[in-house]
Design a protein around this motif. Structure first.
Motif, mmCIF file in Angstrom:
data_model
loop_
_atom_site.group_PDB
_atom_site.id
_atom_site.type_symbol
_atom_site.label_atom_id
_atom_site.label_comp_id
_atom_site.label_asym_id
_atom_site.label_seq_id
_atom_site.Cartn_x
_atom_site.Cartn_y
_atom_site.Cartn_z
ATOM 1 N N GLN A 9 3.093 -51.233 33.391
ATOM 2 C CA GLN A 9 2.790 -51.910 32.312
ATOM 3 C C GLN A 9 1.399 -50.664 32.031
ATOM 4 O OE1 GLN A 9 0.698 -55.368 32.625
ATOM 5 N NE2 GLN A 9 1.885 -56.463 31.799
ATOM 6 N N ASN A 10 0.475 -50.072 32.668
ATOM 7 C CA ASN A 10 -0.524 -48.870 32.471
ATOM 8 C C ASN A 10 0.716 -47.897 32.248
ATOM 9 O OD1 ASN A 10 -2.062 -50.970 32.992
ATOM 10 N ND2 ASN A 10 -2.848 -49.665 34.727
ATOM 11 N N GLU A 11 2.042 -47.041 32.376
ATOM 12 C CA GLU A 11 2.202 -45.848 32.002
ATOM 13 C C GLU A 11 3.717 -46.322 31.799
ATOM 14 O OE1 GLU A 11 1.019 -43.293 33.819
ATOM 15 O OE2 GLU A 11 -0.666 -44.520 33.964
ATOM 16 N N ARG A 12 3.463 -47.516 31.395
ATOM 17 C CA ARG A 12 4.750 -47.787 30.567
ATOM 18 C C ARG A 12 6.265 -47.393 31.212
ATOM 19 N NH1 ARG A 12 3.046 -49.387 26.047
ATOM 20 N NH2 ARG A 12 0.822 -49.209 24.838
ATOM 21 N N TYR A 13 6.631 -48.217 32.187
ATOM 22 C CA TYR A 13 7.572 -47.590 32.493
ATOM 23 C C TYR A 13 8.585 -48.873 32.538
ATOM 24 C CZ TYR A 13 5.121 -44.208 35.526
ATOM 25 O OH TYR A 13 4.147 -43.524 36.346
ATOM 26 N N ASP A 14 9.601 -48.074 32.574
ATOM 27 C CA ASP A 14 11.094 -49.251 32.025
ATOM 28 C C ASP A 14 11.251 -49.544 34.250
ATOM 29 O OD1 ASP A 14 13.456 -50.734 31.859
ATOM 30 O OD2 ASP A 14 14.110 -48.712 31.771
ATOM 31 N N LEU A 15 11.006 -50.625 34.350
ATOM 32 C CA LEU A 15 11.066 -50.609 35.784
ATOM 33 C C LEU A 15 12.045 -51.953 36.918
ATOM 34 C CD1 LEU A 15 9.016 -49.953 38.308
ATOM 35 C CD2 LEU A 15 7.617 -51.834 38.377
ATOM 36 N N GLU A 16 12.505 -51.639 37.666
ATOM 37 C CA GLU A 16 13.030 -52.186 38.229
ATOM 38 C C GLU A 16 12.645 -52.366 39.976
ATOM 39 O OE1 GLU A 16 17.886 -52.264 39.250
ATOM 40 O OE2 GLU A 16 17.180 -50.617 40.018
ATOM 41 N N ILE A 17 12.118 -53.373 40.710
ATOM 42 C CA ILE A 17 11.690 -53.223 41.726
ATOM 43 C C ILE A 17 12.562 -54.344 42.679
ATOM 44 C CG2 ILE A 17 9.705 -54.078 43.121
ATOM 45 C CD1 ILE A 17 8.576 -55.002 40.419
ATOM 46 N N ILE A 18 13.243 -53.149 43.840
ATOM 47 C CA ILE A 18 14.266 -54.357 44.797
ATOM 48 C C ILE A 18 14.070 -54.471 46.095
ATOM 49 C CG2 ILE A 18 16.810 -53.331 45.171
ATOM 50 C CD1 ILE A 18 17.301 -51.847 43.582
ATOM 51 N N PHE A 19 13.905 -55.631 46.299
ATOM 52 C CA PHE A 19 13.366 -55.727 47.740
ATOM 53 C C PHE A 19 14.064 -56.572 48.756
ATOM 54 C CE2 PHE A 19 9.503 -57.750 45.101
ATOM 55 C CZ PHE A 19 8.343 -56.725 46.040
ATOM 56 N N ILE A 20 14.461 -55.541 49.380
ATOM 57 C CA ILE A 20 15.088 -56.025 51.042
ATOM 58 C C ILE A 20 14.556 -56.482 52.032
ATOM 59 C CG2 ILE A 20 17.392 -54.528 51.695
ATOM 60 C CD1 ILE A 20 16.166 -52.779 49.385
#
Ligand code: UDP
Ligand code: MG
Length: 334
Positions: free
Chosen positions: A27-38
């Protein structure tokens, strides 16, 4: 887009905290984020938590292994699934601080690096882990020429192309920077904050160093001689062959002299251990050479063109399909 790939093996207490920290940074850095947990075959509630996080948050994705396949396999699966141009790996145990992600990305961008490895300068781990690790890192530098302070750091940042070319198996996750460097990618490092483990316990014991050392030998061989195995095996073979031949030649002359001049009182051949050493060296040389030829045959028939080199850019040419990332399972040997 930024993909964060996180291998998880029995880390139920850490996942929610980790997720909220990541979201805060994004949020702070305005990333377009995807989090992949394996989930690497966890036996606790890790998967339930991942599933809940995915329901609550669009950006979370999950992969569950049927059983524990190891960190390298988990990372591989994550890399396959990742869609981002840049991919960050993190340990799930909160030891790597997500707030370091912006610095990692900045370093990569500013110095045009392909791989940035974290360096836990001040480590919060027991000494029996820290000291062998120092030695190990030095050894890797010595043998491969990739001088990083902390090859085993879980926090690393990659450009997409690197992971399309470097295939992981076994416990090779420690050596991605080495394998990438061997293909001409630029590798760098940056100091990062390291935190003590808050929940659970480390999944690796002292045995990792034995395995790590064997893997190091494999990597050294693969990066140096993968394309021409006979250059290594054959050289050793020729040396043995030469030493053995020299020894037997000398013994032949010795035998003739002993026959012609019985007055010298030379020992008979069967009392000279050199006979055994020389024959053994000769046989070993023949063995090494023939193993070398076998290895060359395997290389000749099995290796793909795309293994032999790595293309950075093309002008006026579209990327040929065969150099595009291969699907998992196409080549189980890599
Ligand atoms: N891990 C995994 N599969 C395994 C062992 C570990 O996915 O078989 C994960 C683990 O959940 C953690 C990361 O790899 O996120 C690093 O493990 P750990 O913290 O135990 O290693 P250490 O920090 O002691 O090097
Ligand atoms: Mg850890």
């Amino acid at each position: 887009m930024l993909s964060v790939v996180i291998p998880v093996y029995n880390e139920e207490e850490s996942l929610e905290l980790l997720h909220s920290e990541l979201v805060e940074v994004a949020q702070n850095e305005r990333y377009d984020l995807e989090i992949i947990f394996i989930d690497d075959g966890s036996t606790d509630h890790s998967w339930q938590i991942i599933r809940r996080l995915a329901e609550e948050d669009q950006r979370v994705r999950g992969i569950r292994f049927r059983r524990n396949f190891g960190k390298a396999a988990a990372l591989s699966a994550g890399f396959q699934a990742a869609q981002g141009e840049r991919i960050i790996t993190l340990d799930a145990d909160l030891q790597d601080d997500p707030h370091e992600i912006p610095r990692l990305l900045a370093k990569q961008h500013d110095e045009r690096l392909d791989v940035v490895s974290g360096w836990k300068r001040i480590r919060h781990d027991p000494w029996h882990k820290v000291i062998p690790s120092r030695i190990f890192n030095w050894l890797i530098g010595r043998l491969t020429g990739v001088w990083l302070h902390d090859h085993n750091c879980g926090m690393k940042c990659y450009r997409r192309e690197v992971l399309q070319e470097v295939r992981l198996y076994g416990e090779m996750h420690r050596f991605v920077p080495v394998l990438a460097h061997a293909r001409g990618f630029l590798v760098g490092e940056i100091e990062i904050q390291h935190r003590p483990r808050r929940f659970g316990h480390s999944k690796y014991g002292v045995r990792r160093f034995v395995k790590g050392f064997l893997d190091l030998l494999t990597v050294t061989f693969l990066t140096g001689f993968r394309q021409r195995p006979q250059h290594l095996l054959g050289t050793l073979g020729l040396v043995c062959f030469f030493v053995g031949g020299l020894g037997l030649g000398y013994l032949a002359v010795y035998w003739v002299v002993a026959q012609m001049r019985p007055d010298l009182g030379l020992k008979p051949l069967h009392q000279r251990p050199a006979v055994i050493y020389s024959s053994a060296a000769l046989l070993l040389g023949a063995q090494l050479l023939s193993i070398g030829f076998l290895a060359e045959m395997i290389t000749a028939y099995q290796s793909r063109e795309s293994d032999a080199y790595s293309v950075a850019e093309r002008i006026g040419l579209s990327t040929p399909t065969r150099n595009e990332p291969q699907q998992a399972g196409e080549s189980p040997t890599r």
